[in-house]
Design a protein around this motif. Structure first.
Motif, PDB file in Angstrom:
ATOM      1  N   LEU A  96       0.849  -1.196   0.000  1.00 18.55           N
ATOM      2  CA  LEU A  96       0.000   0.000   0.000  1.00 18.55           C
ATOM      3  C   LEU A  96       0.880   1.239   0.000  1.00 18.55           C
ATOM      4  O   LEU A  96       1.746   1.394   0.860  1.00 18.55           O
ATOM      5  CB  LEU A  96      -0.912   0.018   1.229  1.00 18.55           C
ATOM      6  CG  LEU A  96      -1.755   1.300   1.406  1.00 18.55           C
ATOM      7  CD1 LEU A  96      -2.793   1.415   0.289  1.00 18.55           C
ATOM      8  CD2 LEU A  96      -2.439   1.320   2.764  1.00 18.55           C
ATOM      9  N   PRO A 214      -6.304   7.945   2.814  1.00 20.64           N
ATOM     10  CA  PRO A 214      -6.300   6.739   3.656  1.00 20.64           C
ATOM     11  C   PRO A 214      -7.355   6.760   4.753  1.00 20.64           C
ATOM     12  O   PRO A 214      -7.786   5.709   5.230  1.00 20.64           O
ATOM     13  CB  PRO A 214      -4.884   6.720   4.243  1.00 20.64           C
ATOM     14  CG  PRO A 214      -4.418   8.139   4.165  1.00 20.64           C
ATOM     15  CD  PRO A 214      -5.050   8.698   2.927  1.00 20.64           C
ATOM     16  N   LYS A 223      -5.815  -3.613   6.334  1.00 15.06           N
ATOM     17  CA  LYS A 223      -4.658  -4.099   7.093  1.00 15.06           C
ATOM     18  C   LYS A 223      -4.242  -5.522   6.698  1.00 15.06           C
ATOM     19  O   LYS A 223      -3.058  -5.767   6.450  1.00 15.06           O
ATOM     20  CB  LYS A 223      -4.944  -4.017   8.596  1.00 15.06           C
ATOM     21  CG  LYS A 223      -3.732  -4.323   9.461  1.00 15.06           C
ATOM     22  CD  LYS A 223      -4.021  -4.095  10.934  1.00 15.06           C
ATOM     23  CE  LYS A 223      -2.787  -4.384  11.777  1.00 15.06           C
ATOM     24  NZ  LYS A 223      -3.039  -4.153  13.224  1.00 15.06           N
ATOM     25  N   ALA A 226      -2.812  -5.476   2.699  1.00 11.24           N
ATOM     26  CA  ALA A 226      -1.492  -4.914   2.404  1.00 11.24           C
ATOM     27  C   ALA A 226      -0.456  -5.477   3.375  1.00 11.24           C
ATOM     28  O   ALA A 226      -0.536  -5.245   4.579  1.00 11.24           O
ATOM     29  CB  ALA A 226      -1.542  -3.395   2.484  1.00 11.24           C
ATOM     30  N   LYS A 229       3.283  -1.358   4.080  1.00 11.04           N
ATOM     31  CA  LYS A 229       2.708  -0.045   3.782  1.00 11.04           C
ATOM     32  C   LYS A 229       3.821   0.991   3.693  1.00 11.04           C
ATOM     33  O   LYS A 229       4.727   1.000   4.526  1.00 11.04           O
ATOM     34  CB  LYS A 229       1.688   0.339   4.858  1.00 11.04           C
ATOM     35  CG  LYS A 229       0.566  -0.679   5.008  1.00 11.04           C
ATOM     36  CD  LYS A 229      -0.314  -0.377   6.211  1.00 11.04           C
ATOM     37  CE  LYS A 229      -1.354  -1.462   6.424  1.00 11.04           C
ATOM     38  NZ  LYS A 229      -0.762  -2.769   6.793  1.00 11.04           N
ATOM     39  N   TYR A 231       4.550   5.064   3.479  1.00 10.62           N
ATOM     40  CA  TYR A 231       4.010   6.418   3.632  1.00 10.62           C
ATOM     41  C   TYR A 231       4.863   7.398   2.829  1.00 10.62           C
ATOM     42  O   TYR A 231       6.076   7.506   3.046  1.00 10.62           O
ATOM     43  CB  TYR A 231       3.987   6.815   5.104  1.00 10.62           C
ATOM     44  CG  TYR A 231       3.588   8.253   5.349  1.00 10.62           C
ATOM     45  CD1 TYR A 231       2.495   8.823   4.687  1.00 10.62           C
ATOM     46  CD2 TYR A 231       4.302   9.058   6.244  1.00 10.62           C
ATOM     47  CE1 TYR A 231       2.126  10.143   4.907  1.00 10.62           C
ATOM     48  CE2 TYR A 231       3.935  10.376   6.476  1.00 10.62           C
ATOM     49  CZ  TYR A 231       2.845  10.910   5.789  1.00 10.62           C
ATOM     50  OH  TYR A 231       2.493  12.209   6.004  1.00 10.62           O
TER      51      TYR A 231
END
Length: 289
Positions: A96, A214, A223, A226, A229, A231
């Motif tokens: 993600l 998000p 959760k 993915a 993740k 950012y």
């Protein structure tokens, strides 16, 4: 022929040759050719004060673009580009990307596709919309996408605006009316089945979901989907300074030695790299003459 896997749509495509499936995916608009890019196009400097910041606050400081680049290369790029590496690491296929608009999420997908010479198959809501109300055709499209990705590695399955698929429930406002848009949440269960049964450890396939909203997703659903993740934050001061210097050099701007690049970097806090490009090229009066 596609090997038998018990997921929706797989049986229907079992007699269609993979090359013919590619033709169908081209017609559906799923198979994409993206503009080439490099991982280093995500310009960013390391945070030299990170250790000090971690000690002075309870909150973890944001990663820099340097950190994001490094993590993407290690967890996605190397396994996609090398069968040897892929077979010797954990089974990671689902990722993600989340962060503000213009922070480099799509740029990194383009870079991975270019540097790994990977197929790009897009399963974003915009691509799926023509088939969303035809369950049989939608399942066939999903099955073809995953089968082509497995058959012709390396491949990236890209899902932009994924918050529309893993959407959280919203309270209805009184008096709210009008026709509802396409319901993409119906894909959630099907994608969960695909995650469990389709991709094997040795498959050089990366499923990359992306969102700049998000907060609209249900954590309970995204959760487990993915596995990792990433950012993509707003760039820090050092990165904003490097971005401006890069864009000015790219445009051939001859800046005097006393040009206040540092001042511009300070006043553009909250801007992303994409915002900087829009600011520079959409303005009636360019920033630099």
């Amino acid at each position: 022929k596609a090997k038998k896997i018990k997921v929706p749509g797989w049986k229907e495509i079992s007699k269609i040759a993979p090359l013919d499936q590619i033709g169908h995916l081209v017609d559906f608009g799923v198979l994409k050719k993206l503009m080439p890019a490099r991982i280093t196009d995500l310009i960013g400097e390391p945070n030299m004060l990170r250790t000090k910041e971690e000690l002075s606050t309870e909150l973890m400081p944001d990663p820099t673009y340097f950190d994001v680049r490094q993590a993407v290369v290690e967890l996605i790029g190397l396994p996609l580009g090398s069968q040897f590496v892929k077979e010797r690491i954990d089974k990671l296929h689902y990722f993600l990307f989340f962060g503000p608009h213009g922070s480099g999420k799509t740029l990194i997908v383009r870079a991975l596709a270019s540097e790994c010479d990977a197929l790009v198959l897009e399963l974003s809501p915009m691509t799926l919309e023509p088939k969303i109300n035809d369950k049989k055709e939608l399942n066939k499209m999903l099955a073809m996408t995953f089968n082509v990705a497995k058959t012709f590695p390396p491949a990236i399955i890209y899902m932009d605006e994924v918050e529309q698929i893993f959407k959280g429930k919203k309270k209805k406002k009184k008096g709210a009316g009008g026709a509802a848009g396409p319901n993409f949440t119906k894909l959630r269960k099907t994608l969960t089945k695909y995650k469990k049964k389709v991709l094997k450890k040795e498959d050089r396939v990366a499923v990359i979901a992306s969102t700049n909203k998000p907060w609209e997703m249900n954590k309970k659903f995204i959760k487990p989907f993915a596995q990792k993740k990433f950012y993509f934050p707003f760039p820090n001061y050092a990165t904003r300074k490097a971005l401006f210097e890069h864009f000015m050099e790219k445009k051939g701007a001859n800046l005097p030695d006393n040009f206040p690049v540092t001042t511009i970097a300070h006043v553009t806090e909250g801007y992303t790299g994409g915002n900087v490009i829009i600011l520079r090229f959409s303005s009636a009066k360019p920033l630099i003459k």
